[in-house]
Design a protein around this motif. Structure first.
Motif, short mmCIF file in Angstrom:
data_model
loop_
_atom_site.label_atom_id
_atom_site.label_comp_id
_atom_site.label_asym_id
_atom_site.label_seq_id
_atom_site.Cartn_x
_atom_site.Cartn_y
_atom_site.Cartn_z
N PHE A 26 76.69 81.43 22.13
CA PHE A 26 76.65 80.44 22.03
C PHE A 26 75.82 78.74 23.20
CE2 PHE A 26 80.80 82.17 20.79
CZ PHE A 26 81.11 80.72 19.50
N VAL A 27 75.64 79.24 24.27
CA VAL A 27 74.74 78.12 24.82
C VAL A 27 73.52 77.94 24.38
CG1 VAL A 27 73.55 78.77 26.88
CG2 VAL A 27 76.15 79.00 27.08
N GLU A 28 73.05 78.89 23.78
CA GLU A 28 71.38 78.63 23.14
C GLU A 28 71.83 77.96 22.40
OE1 GLU A 28 70.36 83.14 21.99
OE2 GLU A 28 69.54 83.84 23.65
N LEU A 29 72.62 77.94 21.34
CA LEU A 29 73.09 77.20 20.09
C LEU A 29 73.00 75.76 20.55
CD1 LEU A 29 73.23 76.23 17.07
CD2 LEU A 29 75.79 76.59 17.12
N ILE A 30 73.93 75.83 21.52
CA ILE A 30 74.26 74.27 21.99
C ILE A 30 72.96 74.02 22.81
CG2 ILE A 30 75.36 72.49 23.67
CD1 ILE A 30 78.62 74.73 22.81
N ASP A 31 72.00 74.52 23.50
CA ASP A 31 71.11 73.84 24.05
C ASP A 31 70.20 73.06 23.09
OD1 ASP A 31 71.82 73.81 26.58
OD2 ASP A 31 70.57 76.31 27.08
N ALA A 32 70.47 74.32 22.18
CA ALA A 32 69.21 73.77 21.14
C ALA A 32 69.51 71.99 20.22
CB ALA A 32 69.24 74.38 19.54
N VAL A 33 70.52 71.81 20.22
CA VAL A 33 71.55 70.99 19.48
C VAL A 33 72.37 69.73 19.71
CG1 VAL A 33 72.04 72.54 17.50
CG2 VAL A 33 73.48 71.36 18.90
N LEU A 34 72.11 70.11 21.40
CA LEU A 34 72.53 68.96 22.01
C LEU A 34 71.60 67.53 22.06
CD1 LEU A 34 75.53 68.93 23.19
CD2 LEU A 34 74.36 69.23 25.33
N PRO A 35 70.31 67.87 22.08
CA PRO A 35 70.01 66.39 22.11
C PRO A 35 70.00 65.63 20.81
CG PRO A 35 68.57 67.89 23.22
CD PRO A 35 69.93 68.50 22.48
N LYS A 36 69.99 66.51 19.45
CA LYS A 36 69.91 65.38 17.96
C LYS A 36 71.25 64.98 18.59
CE LYS A 36 71.08 67.19 13.75
NZ LYS A 36 71.34 68.17 12.95
N TYR A 37 72.32 65.49 18.44
CA TYR A 37 73.52 64.77 18.67
C TYR A 37 74.04 63.85 19.32
CZ TYR A 37 74.80 68.37 15.09
OH TYR A 37 73.85 69.31 14.35
N GLU A 38 73.34 64.07 20.97
CA GLU A 38 73.04 63.35 21.53
C GLU A 38 72.69 61.48 21.58
OE1 GLU A 38 73.85 65.00 25.94
OE2 GLU A 38 72.12 64.46 25.27
N ALA A 39 71.58 61.82 20.36
CA ALA A 39 70.35 60.96 19.94
C ALA A 39 71.28 59.86 19.29
CB ALA A 39 69.37 60.68 20.18
N HIS A 60 74.81 59.88 18.61
CA HIS A 60 76.05 59.02 18.51
C HIS A 60 75.97 58.37 19.85
CE1 HIS A 60 77.64 61.39 15.00
NE2 HIS A 60 77.72 62.38 15.62
N GLY A 61 74.68 58.19 20.96
CA GLY A 61 75.22 57.53 21.39
C GLY A 61 75.48 58.30 22.64
N VAL A 62 75.64 59.12 23.09
CA VAL A 62 76.70 59.70 24.03
C VAL A 62 76.55 61.10 25.16
CG1 VAL A 62 78.38 59.35 22.43
CG2 VAL A 62 77.79 61.85 22.33
N LYS A 63 76.92 61.25 25.94
CA LYS A 63 76.26 62.30 26.60
C LYS A 63 77.54 63.18 26.63
CE LYS A 63 73.35 63.88 29.90
NZ LYS A 63 71.91 64.25 28.64
N TYR A 64 77.03 65.19 25.89
CA TYR A 64 77.98 65.38 25.98
C TYR A 64 77.68 66.41 27.21
CZ TYR A 64 78.28 64.98 20.56
OH TYR A 64 78.64 64.76 20.01
N SER A 65 79.53 66.74 27.70
CA SER A 65 79.75 68.03 28.62
C SER A 65 79.79 69.11 28.38
CB SER A 65 80.48 66.93 30.11
OG SER A 65 80.84 68.05 31.04
N ILE A 66 79.41 69.97 28.24
CA ILE A 66 80.01 71.40 27.52
C ILE A 66 80.39 72.84 28.50
CG2 ILE A 66 79.62 72.76 26.03
CD1 ILE A 66 79.55 70.39 24.32
#
Length: 494
Positions: A194-207, A209-215
């Motif tokens: 789970f951590v590996e997947l989220i680390d890989a995709v988070l920059p894309k979704y933050e860009a 949607h213009g948000v900062k995720y806290s997971i």
């Protein structure tokens, strides 16, 4: 019955001997059935929103979201093994049925198709090779992964997992000042993935949607596991003469939920997601549910301020009691009319000063799951409860008739408020009913045993919450129970 090494093991797991002894007593005595009074229906326990009301409540939530700490809580620890039950039978025993044939015929329609073929190396492989590469570590290993990590939806050349769909959803309604907080409950063996997947995709979704995720993540605590017993209710022992403990179901996640810090918590199962083209109504109704909750919370907090500051008279007390009965669907126990003024005021404090849950309900279309009912509480008051069939005495003709009159069921679509009127966190463990639970028969290494589940997260674990039911559109409920559910239009590209 329990020897010293057993007691040491119980202590090492973080559980108490008293808790384990109580569990053994539960096996002996069973759990009492819930006394359901009637099914909750539209206008009688279930609120129905018009389109304009849904828009109004969603707008009210939007107007307040930036002043609130929001959290999206996603139970995601369940393995996907049951999704592939028929495919395992085909792979291991050659059992072909209609569902397996449909899977193979429509293989190209699954979002994981390209990745699967890539692991096989050719598109014309025989069905056993296909299934081995789908289900085992020879390929995608989907038979051993949790649902959250499987590719559910295709977007052109790309594919998304449920975890990613929850990230997208979260950006649309669990967004406060461009911060999106999500919490996933995961199993220890899969946490790293789970951590590996989220680390890989988070920059894309933050860009995007213009948000900062806290997971954040948590695991079901070993201390919440329940002891297994033999059919004669003596502790079950493994071949190594050790006690056997089993996960206690989603009710155990109450402890994980209790550790979260938020004003409003959205709860939704990991597999109940749709592609972007169908998210509009889900997002609207999630916001609308939160808006309804906030409106009720405002009223409840206002009443509690007056009750605790002793700014109360007969007229206001009558107003509060009417609110409890007609809006919160909480009916007082028999003989309540004879209570003194102070006793009635104390009753109001006790009933209002509780966590609040707003549960979306969809029309009953034959899906399994708990339903909305009016039910008798341990203090003889009556309130709204989400009730599973196992909690009802279906051998009692009256109770069975009430159960069969349910018009809606619970899709696990909750919005929760877990702080009191002063902003202090409730201890959620104080608001569960320990007399609700489930006992089932299982087996281990060929030996029969009995297992016990804690009160379900949205059943007994939240039974002493203020509860509201709101009808939500069926399109907001699209779980994936079997792999072929991904072939439904709701999970396919436009």
């Amino acid at each position: 019955m329990l020897i010293e090494k057993d007691i040491n093991k119980i202590t090492q797991r973080g559980a108490s001997l008293e808790t384990i002894q109580q569990q053994i007593e539960n096996f002996k005595k069973g759990f009492p059935y819930l006394n359901v009074i009637k099914a909750a229906t539209i206008g009688d326990g279930i609120i129905s929103l018009s389109d304009s009301e849904a828009d109004k409540y969603a707008g009210y939530f939007d107007s307040r979201a930036n002043d609130l700490k929001l959290l999206k809580f996603v139970p995601a620890s369940g393995a996907a093994t049951r999704m592939f039950k028929s495919l395992f039978s085909a792979k291991d025993e050659g059992k072909m049925d209609k569902s397996v044939n449909e899977f193979l015929e429509r293989l190209k329609d699954f979002a994981f198709y390209d990745k699967l073929i890539e692991t096989i190396g050719e598109a014309s492989a025989d069905y056993k090779t296909v299934l081995e590469h789908l289900l085992t570590s020879k390929g995608l290993d989907y038979g051993n992964l949790p649902k959250g990590l499987l590719h559910f939806h295709g977007y052109g050349q790309a594919a998304r997992t449920p975890v990613e769909e929850h990230l997208v959803e979260g950006a649309r309604y669990a967004n406060s000042n461009k911060e999106v907080r999500l919490h996933f409950t995961v199993s220890p063996e899969h946490r790293k993935k789970f951590v590996e997947l989220i680390d890989a995709v988070l920059p894309k979704y933050e860009a995007e949607h213009g948000v900062k995720y806290s997971i954040s993540f948590s695991e079901q605590k070993p201390s919440t596991d329940t002891i297994a017993v033999n059919l004669d209710n003596t502790p079950f022992r493994t071949a190594d003469d050790e006690l056997l403990f089993r996960p206690a179901g989603h009710g155990a996640l109450l402890e994980n939920l209790n550790e979260q810090e938020a004003d409003i918590i959205f709860i939704k199962n990991v597999d109940n997601v749709v592609p972007d083209r169908l998210k509009k109504e889900t997002i609207l109704y999630k916001k609308a549910l939160a808006g309804v909750l906030l409106e009720y919370q405002d009223k409840i907090f206002g009443y509690l301020e007056k009750l605790y500051n002793e700014e109360i008279n007969e007229a206001l007390l009558a107003e509060i009691l009417d609110f409890l009965e007609t809006k919160l669907c909480t009916l007082p126990p028999e003989g309540f009319g004879a209570y003194s003024f102070d006793a009635k005021a104390d009753y109001c404090k006790r009933k209002l000063n509780r966590p609040i849950r707003l549960c979306g309900m969809v029309k009953n279309v034959g899906e399994p799951g708990g339903g909305p009912f009016w039910a008798k509480d341990p203090d003889n008051s009556v309130s709204l409860q989400v009730v599973e069939s196992a909690q009802i005495d279906l051998d009692n003709p009256e109770q069975k008739e009430i159960f069969q009159k349910a018009t809606h069921f619970n899709p696990v679509d909750l919005v929760c408020s877990v702080k009191d009127y002063k902003g202090n966190k409730f201890n959620l463990l104080h608001f569960r009913d320990p007399q609700t639970g489930f006992i089932t028969q299982k087996s281990q290494s060929g030996k029969d045993l009995k297992a016990q589940e804690l009160p379900g997260l949205w059943n007994g674990a939240m039974s002493d919450w203020n509860t509201l039911f709101v009808e939500v559109p069926l399109i907001t409920f699209n779980p994936v129970k079997t792999v072929n559910d991904l072939l439904r239009n709701e999970h396919q590209p436009a």
